[in-house]
Design an enzyme around this catalytic site. Structure first.
Site: not given
Ligand SMILES: Cc1cc2nc3c(=O)[nH]c(=O)nc-3n(C[C@H](O)[C@H](O)[C@H](O)COP(=O)(O)O)c2cc1C
Length: 647
Positions: A103, A173, A320
């Site tokens: 990314q 961002y 997550r």
């Molecule tokens: C610890 C953490 C760090 C994240 N860092 C990024 C990131 O670097 N870039 C991004 O696009 N999304 C980031 N996200 C968002 C996740 O990619 C994802 O969209 C979000 O957790 C929702 O998905 P989930 O419900 O399956 O966790 C992050 C999420 C978490 C929990």
């Protein structure tokens, strides 16, 4: 056996063949070295993640420009010197038989680190939602410099062996800052209409395409909806997304929300159902004929499969859940979905730890996550006879881990049911998944051979007779009950009795203590139909951060129900039908009050510790018994004790 026919279908996207439709989306870890390079910890973390067997893994944000890093430990790709380190991530993934995208990221104004250094850049000089502090408005030359930086970064990604790149145009961002009127008030060709605001993203895509050649897949992560007052809508995004495809994008990754979206909706709390936002992916799919990734709270492969079958999305990103239990897909395929530990969407160890505590990623319920370098995977050299006293989250985790390592484990719990305070907390609205988690922990401990005895109070004599080699004391905490005039009145009740349903909820209530127990008890009382509710705390504000996902929901429901906070306030006396409160030195009589709920905290229950110290038995005190704290500490300490048992 569950049918995952749609989820497990291959998909070819340009030169990349994915073995299935599961994607690990980018997740920042904070595990990188301080110079932005891949560390041993990053590699160990990633190695464990790629064991999930997903088709595609996307790395955490990697900054394309020195002024674009969110923090020093965020990965970097703005110089050729970073290629070697990054290529290790690609190798690990390929060895596991999957594909990997990197990314590409520029934080723009959403970086505390850059704002602090006076280096944050943005379309306009408008302060960050979250951090305040003004960025510098980018000149046309700087815009071109960043466009070039995205292109060079993509060229490096190809050299490092990645199978695809993803441009991060979501979550507030830099790329999304151009798209949003909240951050872009430029008067040149990069501001104004949606077409103009999208220009910067389009130029970045075109430059990346020019660098990577025609057959290399490019993903664009967007926030399909801005999820903020007066932010752009899904309909506006539908209008512009075909332009992104024309510019060279091969995959749309349809996330949502921005830094200022209420309650960290990007990492939605437990109140939201699995796949709650996949309709946004579907709306994008209506406008483009390239694969679209849906995301949001997915944990169960069966639900992912259904979403693809319905045609809502072509691929499903599972964030997550990859932290809570990367074996979710394998367990489902092996016919053992019941073994999967489902993400509780608490954010305690992951996103909120990164943002609010500036610490590397963990998981509240998975002690291995972020600690892969210390996690013992092999059985202990010497098997010990271990007693665990207390079957709350710390004790159960210790039992599961010690048994997994081959020790002879006996867990003794004085109540008839396991779970300790978690079982009480699970009674609060939306939290029944916490009770399931306790059940899973118990099942895991039993599966590895632990013996569990409930209704068994342990005292010194029992320990002397049983002669365990090691004791893990996980006896939890008891509620603090203050001594006050009127405490003996029938209107007074402790929070746990309310949550356990042992006492009916009153009509006009005061809850004393606005910590998590007080807030969740209030939430439960609202659900039960309390008429009026005042939440009192001697602190100037609630310790529950309203910007966190669950904290936001608790605050929202409390206010919606007409609840009233009184901070800097102490309960001084309880009367028949009223209470006397002291706020800033002034006395208030609150009436009518027919229920006073005490939620002022807890005190460690560790009465056996002095005996253990004298006895010479190897022992560990874990979780609330060592001091009342959160689930993440209980789980970590329980696991560490099991890992540390001397062999
Ligand atoms: C610890 C953490 C760090 C994240 N860092 C990024 C990131 O670097 N870039 C991004 O696009 N999304 C980031 N996200 C968002 C996740 O990619 C994802 O969209 C979000 O957790 C929702 O998905 P989930 O419900 O399956 O966790 C992050 C999420 C978490 C929990």
């Amino acid at each position: 056996m569950v049918n995952l026919e749609y989820l497990l279908q291959e998909i070819k996207i340009k030169s990349m063949l994915l073995k299935n439709r599961v994607v690990m989306p980018p997740m920042g870890t904070g595990l990188g070295r301080k110079d932005g390079t891949v560390s041993e910890a990053t590699l160990a973390y990633f190695k464990r993640r790629v064991e999930s067997g997903a088709g595609l893994y996307i790395t955490e944000i990697s900054s394309v420009h020195p002024r674009g890093s969110v923090s020093p430990s965020a990965l970097r790709i703005y110089d050729d010197s970073y290629i070697d380190g990054l290529s290790q991530l690609a190798n690990i993934t390929h060895q596991a038989g999957s594909k990997i995208a990197i990314q590409l990221h520029h934080a723009g104004r959403e970086s505390f680190y850059q704002l602090n250094r006076g280096q944050a850049m943005a379309p306009s000089a408008i302060p960050s939602y979250v951090f305040g502090g003004s960025p510098q408005a980018m000149s046309r030359e700087e815009i071109q410099e960043v466009v070039q930086a995205f292109g060079s970064a993509a060229r490096r990604a190809v050299e490092a062996g990645f199978d695809a790149v993803e441009l991060h145009a979501a979550h507030g961002y830099l790329l999304q800052q151009f798209l949003s009127i909240h951050s872009n008030q430029r008067e040149d060709e990069y501001g104004g209409s949606m077409e103009n605001r999208a220009r910067f993203i389009l130029e970045c895509i075109q430059e990346v395409r020019a660098q990577v050649g025609p057959d290399f897949p490019i993903s664009l992560r967007i926030s399909a909806e801005e999820v903020i007052k007066n932010g752009y809508s899904i309909e506006e995004m539908q209008g512009i997304v075909p332009e992104f495809v024309k510019a060279g994008v091969d995959i749309i990754h349809a996330s949502f929300g921005t830094h200022g979206s209420p309650g960290g909706i990007i990492q939605a709390p437990i109140e939201y159902e699995q796949g709650f936002n996949v309709h946004l992916a579907r709306k994008i799919k209506e406008k483009v004929d390239i694969p679209v990734i849906g995301v949001g709270r997915f944990s169960d492969p069966v639900i992912m499969n259904e979403a693809i079958k319905r045609g809502d999305a072509d691929l499903i990103a599972v964030g997550r859940q990859h932290l809570a239990d990367p074996d979710f897909l394998k367990n489902a395929q092996a016919g053992h979905p019941e073994r999967t530990f489902y993400c509780l969407a608490c954010n305690q160890g992951c996103i909120e730890r990164l943002i609010y505590e500036a610490k590397p990623v963990r998981c509240a319920i998975n002690p291995e996550t972020g600690q892969e370098l210390y996690y013992p995977s092999q059985p202990a050299a010497k098997k010990r006879q271990v007693w665990i006293i207390g079957g709350g989250p710390a004790g159960l985790t210790a039992a599961a881990e010690a048994a997994r390592l081959g020790h002879q484990v006996t867990l003794l719990e004085k109540e008839e049911q396991l779970g300790g305070q978690v079982l009480i907390a699970a009674k609060a609205p939306y939290k029944d998944a916490y009770a399931d988690w306790i059940q899973k922990l118990k099942d895991k401990a039993l599966r590895y051979g632990a013996i569990i005895r409930t209704g068994m109070e342990v005292n010194e004599r029992v320990i002397l007779e049983g002669r365990p080699e090691v004791v893990i004391l996980a006896t939890g905490a008891r509620q603090l009950i203050p001594e006050l005039e009127g405490m003996g009145l029938p209107s007074v009740v402790d929070a746990w009795s309310i949550l356990r349903g042992e006492r009916a909820v009153g009509e006009n209530a005061v809850v004393v203590g606005a910590g998590l127990t007080g807030m969740e008890t209030a939430d439960y009382m609202i659900q039960q139909g309390v008429k009026s509710l005042v939440l009192v705390d001697k602190l100037p504000k609630s310790p529950i951060n309203p910007l966190t996902a669950h904290g936001n929901m608790l605050n929202y429901r409390f206010k919606k129900a007409g609840g009233k906070f009184m901070f800097n306030t102490q309960l001084s006396e309880i009367k028949e039908n009223s209470v006397v409160l002291l706020q800033d030195g002034q006395s208030h009589l609150l009436s009518p009050v027919d229920q006073v709920v005490i939620a002022v905290g807890a005190q460690a229950e560790n009465t056996l510790e002095p005996f253990l110290l004298r006895s010479g038995i190897e022992y560990y005190v874990v979780g609330d018994a060592a001091g009342p704290r959160r689930i993440i500490e209980a789980v970590e300490e329980g696991a560490r004790a099991a890992w540390n048992i001397s062999s």
